[in-house]
Scaffold this motif. Structure first.
Motif, PDB file in Angstrom:
ATOM      1  N   GLY A 113       0.817  -1.192   0.000  1.00  0.00           N
ATOM      2  CA  GLY A 113       0.000   0.000   0.000  1.00  0.00           C
ATOM      3  C   GLY A 113       0.856   1.248   0.000  1.00  0.00           C
ATOM      4  O   GLY A 113       2.011   1.240   0.420  1.00  0.00           O
ATOM      5  N   HIS A 114       0.238   2.310  -0.500  1.00  0.00           N
ATOM      6  CA  HIS A 114       0.880   3.624  -0.560  1.00  0.00           C
ATOM      7  C   HIS A 114       0.198   4.557   0.440  1.00  0.00           C
ATOM      8  O   HIS A 114      -1.031   4.595   0.514  1.00  0.00           O
ATOM      9  N   SER A 115       0.976   5.281   1.200  1.00  0.00           N
ATOM     10  CA  SER A 115       0.493   6.286   2.143  1.00  0.00           C
ATOM     11  C   SER A 115      -0.484   5.644   3.139  1.00  0.00           C
ATOM     12  O   SER A 115      -0.102   4.731   3.863  1.00  0.00           O
ATOM     13  N   CYS A 116      -1.758   6.062   3.167  1.00  0.00           N
ATOM     14  CA  CYS A 116      -2.734   5.449   4.077  1.00  0.00           C
ATOM     15  C   CYS A 116      -2.864   3.960   3.794  1.00  0.00           C
ATOM     16  O   CYS A 116      -3.055   3.158   4.712  1.00  0.00           O
ATOM     17  N   PRO A 153      13.834  12.511   2.145  1.00  0.00           N
ATOM     18  CA  PRO A 153      13.453  13.433   3.229  1.00  0.00           C
ATOM     19  C   PRO A 153      12.288  14.369   2.893  1.00  0.00           C
ATOM     20  O   PRO A 153      11.620  14.864   3.795  1.00  0.00           O
ATOM     21  N   ARG A 154      12.005  14.602   1.606  1.00  0.00           N
ATOM     22  CA  ARG A 154      10.860  15.449   1.228  1.00  0.00           C
ATOM     23  C   ARG A 154       9.526  14.713   1.369  1.00  0.00           C
ATOM     24  O   ARG A 154       8.468  15.327   1.291  1.00  0.00           O
ATOM     25  N   ASP A 155       9.563  13.406   1.522  1.00  0.00           N
ATOM     26  CA  ASP A 155       8.361  12.587   1.655  1.00  0.00           C
ATOM     27  C   ASP A 155       7.755  12.815   3.041  1.00  0.00           C
ATOM     28  O   ASP A 155       8.437  12.636   4.052  1.00  0.00           O
ATOM     29  N   ILE A 156       6.505  13.172   3.108  1.00  0.00           N
ATOM     30  CA  ILE A 156       5.845  13.423   4.397  1.00  0.00           C
ATOM     31  C   ILE A 156       5.888  12.188   5.299  1.00  0.00           C
ATOM     32  O   ILE A 156       5.841  12.300   6.517  1.00  0.00           O
ATOM     33  N   ALA A 157       6.006  11.006   4.713  1.00  0.00           N
ATOM     34  CA  ALA A 157       6.034   9.757   5.483  1.00  0.00           C
ATOM     35  C   ALA A 157       7.460   9.300   5.806  1.00  0.00           C
ATOM     36  O   ALA A 157       7.643   8.262   6.446  1.00  0.00           O
ATOM     37  N   TYR A 158       8.456  10.051   5.388  1.00  0.00           N
ATOM     38  CA  TYR A 158       9.852   9.637   5.559  1.00  0.00           C
ATOM     39  C   TYR A 158      10.197   9.291   7.004  1.00  0.00           C
ATOM     40  O   TYR A 158      10.720   8.217   7.281  1.00  0.00           O
ATOM     41  N   VAL A 191      12.129  11.649  -4.508  1.00  0.00           N
ATOM     42  CA  VAL A 191      11.045  12.118  -5.381  1.00  0.00           C
ATOM     43  C   VAL A 191       9.840  12.633  -4.602  1.00  0.00           C
ATOM     44  O   VAL A 191       8.846  13.023  -5.188  1.00  0.00           O
ATOM     45  N   GLY A 192       9.903  12.617  -3.273  1.00  0.00           N
ATOM     46  CA  GLY A 192       8.777  13.082  -2.477  1.00  0.00           C
ATOM     47  C   GLY A 192       7.721  12.008  -2.274  1.00  0.00           C
ATOM     48  O   GLY A 192       7.924  10.827  -2.576  1.00  0.00           O
ATOM     49  N   HIS A 193       6.569  12.412  -1.776  1.00  0.00           N
ATOM     50  CA  HIS A 193       5.533  11.486  -1.322  1.00  0.00           C
ATOM     51  C   HIS A 193       4.813  10.738  -2.439  1.00  0.00           C
ATOM     52  O   HIS A 193       4.306   9.645  -2.217  1.00  0.00           O
ATOM     53  N   LEU A 194       4.756  11.285  -3.616  1.00  0.00           N
ATOM     54  CA  LEU A 194       3.986  10.643  -4.690  1.00  0.00           C
ATOM     55  C   LEU A 194       4.795   9.645  -5.502  1.00  0.00           C
ATOM     56  O   LEU A 194       4.302   9.075  -6.477  1.00  0.00           O
ATOM     57  N   GLY A 195       6.017   9.402  -5.105  1.00  0.00           N
ATOM     58  CA  GLY A 195       6.817   8.387  -5.783  1.00  0.00           C
ATOM     59  C   GLY A 195       6.986   8.673  -7.263  1.00  0.00           C
ATOM     60  O   GLY A 195       7.089   9.823  -7.681  1.00  0.00           O
ATOM     61  N   THR A 196       6.999   7.619  -8.044  1.00  0.00           N
ATOM     62  CA  THR A 196       7.161   7.751  -9.502  1.00  0.00           C
ATOM     63  C   THR A 196       5.920   7.248 -10.230  1.00  0.00           C
ATOM     64  O   THR A 196       5.986   6.837 -11.377  1.00  0.00           O
ATOM     65  N   GLN A 243       4.840   1.639   0.671  1.00  0.00           N
ATOM     66  CA  GLN A 243       5.315   2.763  -0.132  1.00  0.00           C
ATOM     67  C   GLN A 243       4.876   4.082   0.492  1.00  0.00           C
ATOM     68  O   GLN A 243       3.684   4.298   0.730  1.00  0.00           O
ATOM     69  N   ASN A 244       5.856   4.929   0.743  1.00  0.00           N
ATOM     70  CA  ASN A 244       5.604   6.284   1.235  1.00  0.00           C
ATOM     71  C   ASN A 244       4.666   6.257   2.434  1.00  0.00           C
ATOM     72  O   ASN A 244       3.659   6.960   2.470  1.00  0.00           O
ATOM     73  N   SER A 245       5.016   5.440   3.409  1.00  0.00           N
ATOM     74  CA  SER A 245       4.167   5.262   4.573  1.00  0.00           C
ATOM     75  C   SER A 245       5.000   4.788   5.753  1.00  0.00           C
ATOM     76  O   SER A 245       6.143   4.366   5.592  1.00  0.00           O
ATOM     77  N   GLY A 246       4.387   4.827   6.906  1.00  0.00           N
ATOM     78  CA  GLY A 246       4.968   4.324   8.134  1.00  0.00           C
ATOM     79  C   GLY A 246       4.016   4.629   9.270  1.00  0.00           C
ATOM     80  O   GLY A 246       3.200   5.550   9.181  1.00  0.00           O
ATOM     81  N   ILE A 247       4.105   3.838  10.303  1.00  0.00           N
ATOM     82  CA  ILE A 247       3.201   3.995  11.440  1.00  0.00           C
ATOM     83  C   ILE A 247       3.546   5.280  12.193  1.00  0.00           C
ATOM     84  O   ILE A 247       4.712   5.557  12.468  1.00  0.00           O
ATOM     85  N   PHE A 248       2.518   6.040  12.507  1.00  0.00           N
ATOM     86  CA  PHE A 248       2.703   7.270  13.280  1.00  0.00           C
ATOM     87  C   PHE A 248       3.177   6.921  14.689  1.00  0.00           C
ATOM     88  O   PHE A 248       2.863   5.843  15.200  1.00  0.00           O
ATOM     89  N   PRO A 249       3.908   7.829  15.340  1.00  0.00           N
ATOM     90  CA  PRO A 249       4.274   7.574  16.742  1.00  0.00           C
ATOM     91  C   PRO A 249       3.011   7.258  17.550  1.00  0.00           C
ATOM     92  O   PRO A 249       1.940   7.818  17.283  1.00  0.00           O
TER      93      PRO A 249
END
Length: 182
Positions: free
Chosen positions: A39-42, A98-103, A125-130, A62-68
């Motif tokens: 999955g991507h983001s959410c 590092p520009r990815d909000i989920a980094y 490439v930021g949060h939206l990947g390629t 992809q472009n995700s991770g569990i919030f604290p």
């Protein structure tokens, strides 16, 4: 809030397995031993929520991770970092640098995983990947190689991830970290 819930992924696995077993279009055409969640983001959070399902053999986030713990702004996605202990398969995180909000969340997840093979691959490439690139771009190629390696045992695809000179390790577009991987 997210329009779908993690239970939809589990239901999709259930439906695919049932369709494989029943007479009809998909009868004996689905390899139920080669199930991945991604999955991507959410959607990455949703994939992490069900990654502990014993039927799952590979995970791609992809472009995700569990919030604290205790800080999720997404209704229904209040996973804690303890969820990572449910992982039982290799996992690949693909982040947009590092520009990815989920980094930060994705990198923190990777640092915490110590019991299964794990890799994080960053491409700046930021949060939206390629996704907007033809055929999904570089990220799509990495995901396909990961799944071919994990689910089909394709050693050529696996060369992107293994060994001291792994394909991604030598690619200047990518920054790679690995754990428990040969």
């Amino acid at each position: 809030s997210s329009d779908t819930k993690p239970a939809a992924l589990t239901k999709a696995i259930d439906l695919a397995i049932a369709a494989n077993a029943q007479p009809g279009r998909y009868h004996n055409r689905i390899d139920t031993s080669a199930i991945a969640v991604a999955g991507h983001s959410c959607g990455g959070l949703q994939a992490l929520a069900v990654a502990g399902d014993p039927r799952v053999k590979a995970v791609v986030i992809q472009n995700s991770g569990i919030f604290p713990d205790g800080t999720t702004p997404i209704e229904g996605m209040d996973l804690g970092k303890a969820q990572l202990k449910q992982l039982h398969t290799p996992i690949l995180y693909i982040l947009g640098g590092p520009r990815d909000i989920a980094y930060e969340n994705g990198m923190d997840d990777f640092r915490r995983i110590d019991h299964v093979p794990a890799m994080v691959a960053n491409i700046d490439v930021g949060h939206l990947g390629t996704f907007a690139k033809p055929d999904g771009g570089a990220v799509a190629r990495v995901v396909v190689n990961w799944l071919q390696w994990q689910l089909r045992g394709d050693s050529h695809a696996g060369a992107s991830f293994t060994g001291p000179d792994c394909g991604l390790c030598d690619n200047p577009e990518w920054t790679v970290e690995r754990k428990r991987m040969s």
